[in-house]
Enzyme design. Sequence first.
Site, PDB file in Angstrom:
ATOM      1  CE  LYS A 180      -1.993   3.268   1.729  1.00 49.76           C
ATOM      2  NZ  LYS A 180      -1.807   4.590   1.126  1.00 49.76           N
ATOM      3  CD  GLU A 255      12.686   1.154  10.662  1.00 54.10           C
ATOM      4  OE1 GLU A 255      13.060   2.208  11.207  1.00 54.10           O
ATOM      5  OE2 GLU A 255      13.157   0.044  10.930  1.00 54.10           O
ATOM      6  CB  CYS A 289      13.256   9.068   7.993  1.00 57.64           C
ATOM      7  SG  CYS A 289      14.307   7.876   7.174  1.00 57.64           S
ATOM      8  CD  GLU A 382       9.820  13.426  10.805  1.00 56.14           C
ATOM      9  OE1 GLU A 382       8.619  13.100  10.844  1.00 56.14           O
ATOM     10  OE2 GLU A 382      10.709  12.682  10.381  1.00 56.14           O
TER      11      GLU A 382
END
Length: 490
Positions: A180, A255, A289, A382
Amino acid sequence: MSVKIDLKTWGNFIGGEWIFSSSGKTKPDLNPANTDEILGYFQESSLEDVNKAVDAAKKAFPEWKRAPVPERGKRLLKTMQILEQRKEELAQALNREEGKSLNEAIGEVLKSLNVLDFFAGEGKRFYGETIPSELPKNFIYTKREPLGVVALITPWNFPVSIPIWKMAAALICGNTVVLKPSSLTPWTAMILMEIFQESGFPKGVVNCITGSGAMIGDALVKHPEVKAISFTGSTEIGRKLQALAGQRGKPIQLEMGGKNAVIVLKDADLDLAASAAALGALGSTGQRCTATSRMIVEEPVLEAFTKKISEKAKQMAENMGPCVDENQLKKVLSYIDSGKKEGGKLVCGGHRMTEEKHAKGYYVEPTIFAEVTPEMTIAKEEIFGPVLSIIPAKNFKDALKIANEVEYGLSASIFTQDAEKIFEFIDEIDVGMVHINSATIGGEAQVPFGGMKNSGMGGREMGRQALDFFTEWKSVYVDYTGSSRKTSFY
Ligand code: NAP
């Protein structure tokens, strides 16, 4: 070479066929560098499509599980060869769909080739152990077993390499997969499906459905025939899926986000540190990331370092790609706003770019804040954009403390010549990936990849460790004493 932009309506890839969704709905995929450009139309899949994809993967599982592991490796090698042939085309699609520069896009495809190469090789090293028994004439060994149908839910920022590294690891282990991809990057995912189809995988071993994560991602996690989930994306969604998987007793690999720091000590090579910081913070528009988000700089070199990194940032403005979509653009601009309000000193950038080639895209200037304190929002959350915070530190211990004071633990780096401090940093920094005198970004196929704290859970990706998530261990006791057997201890 120019890419052929195919304005077709793409189906889902289920059971080796291209199938339109039962919802009858599709969504256009836009170029973030030029929002007038539509790249194709993709299925808004329904729960029925989820069921079809999982059924196809379930049906294909027994045969794929029994295939000799080196044969599975050969399929991955074939995938690698076809990907190599189509690398320019895929990189151009990646550049248009996600917005990273063509060079960065080629880099991502090359990395994916390495990943396929590595996991194909694992087909010849799918080792278990032989273990000595307490009993005479007993042979004990272990072997890996696949889990069944696994769901792979992936983000938009590495839409080629992340699906590849999850699929390669899952498939070599004998699982069948339903991918997906992010709703922002379905095109690259579907080109990958064409490549897997051409590589001769049996029908149903690899499936891909596009559409909203809240609808079909969620349904995949809940589906009783999905035996495990490997997710890469935000910490917020990851934790939500962890709860859903936990309620159903399913393994999930997460993750997630990062807030990666680079420490610069007073003996550092400042030119090297500034180059690495600019690459880490602004490369791929900061949408990695592992992007560098915090520079923690010892006070004696603060001024000199800030000057050097600002110069580098300004040089990068012209070639930097856009934010991936309007939401991401707004998010980045709102963090810039909060940095200003909370007292950060803007030393460069800070605005949307709207002139000339930037007029129709989601571009933000490379942005650097100085005089940031660890309590400020831009130092904690973030951002996922080209925004870097410089935080002063009194000394090494202070810098280490600041570096560890965030909820994330993905990647970190230090610039110094002091061996003692380097090793203390390696021991004390709470992250999954440590860099010494280099940027926080990067990862190699044969090396475990992932984070600690709110950055990761459920085992590493890539490297041999990736196999641990996608397999169960089976322990086998073979008693060959025959009729002379006298005792049984347990
Ligand atoms: P995201 O919003 O969490 O989405 C990730 C995936 O989850 C997408 O496929 C998304 O589908 C799906 N999803 C969204 N809501 C869902 C739900 N309720 N149930 C099931 N699936 C759902 O993350 P993103 O914005 O794509 O990616 C950026 C994030 O990924 C950043 O936080 C970045 O740090 C992280 N990341 C981490 C790593 C790592 O290795 N640690 C690597 C790369 C990126 P839709 O697109 O349809 O919403």
